[in-house]
Design a protein around this motif. Structure first.
Motif, short mmCIF file in Angstrom:
data_model
loop_
_atom_site.label_atom_id
_atom_site.label_comp_id
_atom_site.label_asym_id
_atom_site.label_seq_id
_atom_site.Cartn_x
_atom_site.Cartn_y
_atom_site.Cartn_z
N ASP A 33 0.83 -1.21 0.00
CA ASP A 33 0.00 0.00 0.00
C ASP A 33 0.86 1.25 0.00
O ASP A 33 0.59 2.21 -0.73
N VAL A 34 1.92 1.26 0.82
CA VAL A 34 2.82 2.42 0.89
C VAL A 34 3.51 2.63 -0.46
O VAL A 34 3.60 3.76 -0.95
N ARG A 35 3.99 1.55 -1.07
CA ARG A 35 4.63 1.67 -2.39
C ARG A 35 3.67 2.23 -3.43
O ARG A 35 4.02 3.11 -4.21
N ARG A 36 2.45 1.71 -3.42
CA ARG A 36 1.44 2.17 -4.38
C ARG A 36 1.13 3.65 -4.18
O ARG A 36 1.08 4.43 -5.14
N THR A 50 1.65 9.32 -5.64
CA THR A 50 2.02 10.68 -5.24
C THR A 50 3.08 11.24 -6.18
O THR A 50 3.00 12.41 -6.59
N ALA A 51 4.06 10.42 -6.53
CA ALA A 51 5.10 10.86 -7.46
C ALA A 51 4.51 11.22 -8.81
O ALA A 51 4.91 12.21 -9.43
N GLU A 52 3.55 10.44 -9.26
CA GLU A 52 2.88 10.74 -10.53
C GLU A 52 2.07 12.03 -10.43
O GLU A 52 2.12 12.88 -11.33
N TYR A 63 2.30 14.55 -8.18
CA TYR A 63 2.98 15.76 -7.73
C TYR A 63 4.44 15.84 -8.17
O TYR A 63 5.17 16.72 -7.70
N GLY A 64 4.86 14.96 -9.06
CA GLY A 64 6.26 14.91 -9.48
C GLY A 64 6.78 16.23 -10.02
O GLY A 64 7.85 16.69 -9.63
N ARG A 65 6.02 16.86 -10.91
CA ARG A 65 6.47 18.13 -11.50
C ARG A 65 6.56 19.22 -10.43
O ARG A 65 7.51 20.00 -10.39
N LEU A 66 5.57 19.28 -9.56
CA LEU A 66 5.59 20.27 -8.49
C LEU A 66 6.79 20.05 -7.57
O LEU A 66 7.51 21.00 -7.22
N LEU A 67 7.03 18.82 -7.16
CA LEU A 67 8.15 18.52 -6.28
C LEU A 67 9.48 18.85 -6.96
O LEU A 67 10.41 19.35 -6.31
N SER A 68 9.57 18.59 -8.24
CA SER A 68 10.78 18.92 -8.99
C SER A 68 11.01 20.43 -9.01
O SER A 68 12.14 20.91 -8.80
N ARG A 69 9.94 21.20 -9.21
CA ARG A 69 10.06 22.66 -9.21
C ARG A 69 10.45 23.19 -7.84
O ARG A 69 11.27 24.09 -7.72
N LEU A 70 9.88 22.61 -6.80
CA LEU A 70 10.21 23.05 -5.44
C LEU A 70 11.65 22.72 -5.06
O LEU A 70 12.26 23.43 -4.25
N ALA A 71 12.20 21.69 -5.64
CA ALA A 71 13.56 21.27 -5.32
C ALA A 71 14.61 22.21 -5.92
O ALA A 71 15.75 22.20 -5.52
N ARG A 72 14.20 23.02 -6.89
CA ARG A 72 15.15 23.93 -7.55
C ARG A 72 15.51 25.09 -6.71
O ARG A 72 15.07 25.67 -5.91
#
Length: 67
Positions: A46-49, A54-56, A58-67
């Motif tokens: 369940d955690v993996r899923r 979540t990565a799918e 919010y992936g773009r948002l997280l990538s932008r925040l990491a910059r």
């Protein structure tokens, strides 16, 4: 359903200690261990899923925040 279980001597020693500590039979200790492991496995999946989702989502948002 009846089943014979063949244990190594090490596994039998651990099983005996578990059963004695919990005040239950070896059979009950085996049943509890199987159910507990099944629950852990289901939880990990369940955690993996959820992490993949979540990565799918919010992936773009997280990538932008990491910059």
């Amino acid at each position: 359903m009846a089943m014979n279980v063949r244990l190594t001597s090490e596994a039998d020693t651990v099983l005996s200690a578990m059963a004695e500590q919990q005040g239950i039979s070896k059979n009950e200790a085996i049943n509890r261990a199987i159910l507990e492991q099944g629950s852990r496995s289901a939880h990990r999946e369940d955690v993996r899923r959820l992490a993949r989702q979540t990565a799918e989502d919010y992936g773009r948002l997280l990538s932008r925040l990491a910059r």
